[in-house]
Scaffold this active site. Structure first.
Site, PDB file in Angstrom:
ATOM      1  N   SER A   1      47.072   6.118  59.476  1.00 61.58           N
ATOM      2  CA  SER A   1      45.755   5.531  59.251  1.00 61.58           C
ATOM      3  C   SER A   1      45.905   4.234  58.468  1.00 61.58           C
ATOM      4  O   SER A   1      46.663   4.170  57.500  1.00 61.58           O
ATOM      5  CB  SER A   1      44.860   6.516  58.491  1.00 61.58           C
ATOM      6  OG  SER A   1      44.697   7.706  59.237  1.00 61.58           O
TER       7      SER A   1
ATOM      8  N   GLU B   1      38.465  -3.504  68.350  1.00 66.73           N
ATOM      9  CA  GLU B   1      39.250  -3.182  67.172  1.00 66.73           C
ATOM     10  C   GLU B   1      38.809  -1.859  66.558  1.00 66.73           C
ATOM     11  O   GLU B   1      39.617  -1.049  66.100  1.00 66.73           O
ATOM     12  CB  GLU B   1      39.137  -4.301  66.125  1.00 66.73           C
ATOM     13  CG  GLU B   1      39.894  -5.575  66.473  1.00 66.73           C
ATOM     14  CD  GLU B   1      39.143  -6.437  67.484  1.00 66.73           C
ATOM     15  OE1 GLU B   1      38.060  -6.052  67.911  1.00 66.73           O
ATOM     16  OE2 GLU B   1      39.682  -7.511  67.838  1.00 66.73           O
TER      17      GLU B   1
ATOM     18  N   ARG C   1      45.380  10.724  48.507  1.00 67.43           N
ATOM     19  CA  ARG C   1      46.470   9.771  48.740  1.00 67.43           C
ATOM     20  C   ARG C   1      47.109   9.282  47.442  1.00 67.43           C
ATOM     21  O   ARG C   1      47.506   8.130  47.320  1.00 67.43           O
ATOM     22  CB  ARG C   1      45.973   8.589  49.578  1.00 67.43           C
ATOM     23  CG  ARG C   1      45.430   8.981  50.933  1.00 67.43           C
ATOM     24  CD  ARG C   1      46.498   9.648  51.788  1.00 67.43           C
ATOM     25  NE  ARG C   1      45.929  10.167  53.032  1.00 67.43           N
ATOM     26  CZ  ARG C   1      45.532  11.426  53.207  1.00 67.43           C
ATOM     27  NH1 ARG C   1      45.653  12.313  52.223  1.00 67.43           N
ATOM     28  NH2 ARG C   1      45.016  11.822  54.350  1.00 67.43           N
TER      29      ARG C   1
END
Length: 263
Positions: A223, A258, A174
């Site tokens: 994400s 969650e 990333r």
């Protein structure tokens, strides 16, 4: 401000905004203002703008806004947005696609499918644009932008248009490692010959896989968390789930709903 407002307005008119609110420029509709907001209509105008400001202000290049969180504070610099003139896409050769940095990832994958080029299927599931995808080395399902990138064309602080081969970019998870003030203009990508119906089949399978794992009816940045590197062989959702069990045991607070979204 070190730059004369009147000079900017006389040169760029409607392309320049001062104290501009950025809420409508990102998927989450949050954030404050930019001291200066500039929408570049084309490369010639962009070079003229950079020449006028002469590195007197820090720059932030805003893409599709899908992976961007904007502070409520005023950004003390210039936010640059590239217009649809940077949204062109074409075949450069039998297996090479050249795409403007404002082209959406989905459009790039569809173009590859329509031209029977495989290798681009995974980016059909990534929100955002080509420029942002290169900057953060976006990826999913085991593949990243670095796997298809040949080179990126950009303009640097000296107003020089440069071509950077992918092999010279220090891609990480990333992260491209490229300077924040480097403005991507376009990029070339390499695929391989593949029947378009097989490409479409894989794109559908990846989409279905994503829909089972992530909410798709709302705007998200994909994400939410980066996976940890060098610290664990587990995914971030697995670590959070592990922590949630400890929290439940010690406090009685249940976090499983969650966690289900993260999976």
């Amino acid at each position: 401000m070190n730059i004369n407002k009147n000079d900017l307005l006389s040169e760029f008119n409607e392309s320049i905004k001062f104290d501009y609110n950025l809420k409508k420029r990102n998927w989450f509709n949050i954030g404050g203002n930019a001291k200066i907001f500039y929408k570049a209509e084309n490369l010639k105008e962009l070079i003229k703008f950079l020449d006028l400001i002469k590195n007197k202000e820090k720059l932030f290049i805003l893409g599709g806004g899908s992976n961007t969180l904007i502070t409520d504070k005023t950004y003390d610099g210039i936010v640059i947005k590239l217009s649809n003139n940077f949204n062109n896409i074409s075949l450069m050769s039998e297996d090479i696609i050249i795409a403007g940095s404002a082209v959406s990832d989905k459009s790039l994958s569809e173009f590859a499918k329509d031209n029977s080029l495989g290798g681009f299927e995974f980016i059909s599931c990534i929100p955002g644009t080509v420029g942002g995808g290169i900057k953060m080395n976006a990826g999913c399902f085991g593949r990243e932008f670095k796997d298809i990138l040949v080179s990126v064309q950009a303009i640097n602080k000296s107003r020089q248009v440069v071509t950077i081969p992918a092999k010279e970019i220090n891609f990480k998870y990333r992260d491209s490692g490229l300077p924040n003030d480097l403005i991507f203009l376009s990029a070339s990508f390499k695929g391989f010959r593949k029947k378009s119906d097989l490409i479409k089949k894989e794109m559908i399978e990846l989409k279905e896989k994503k829909e089972k794992a992530q909410p798709t009816k709302i705007k998200t940045s994909g994400s939410t968390f980066k996976n940890p590197l060098g610290q664990s062989d587990k995914k971030v959702w697995q670590l959070i789930k592990f922590v949630s069990k400890i929290v439940l045991k010690k406090t009685g607070v249940k976090l499983q709903k969650e966690i289900k979204i993260l999976e």
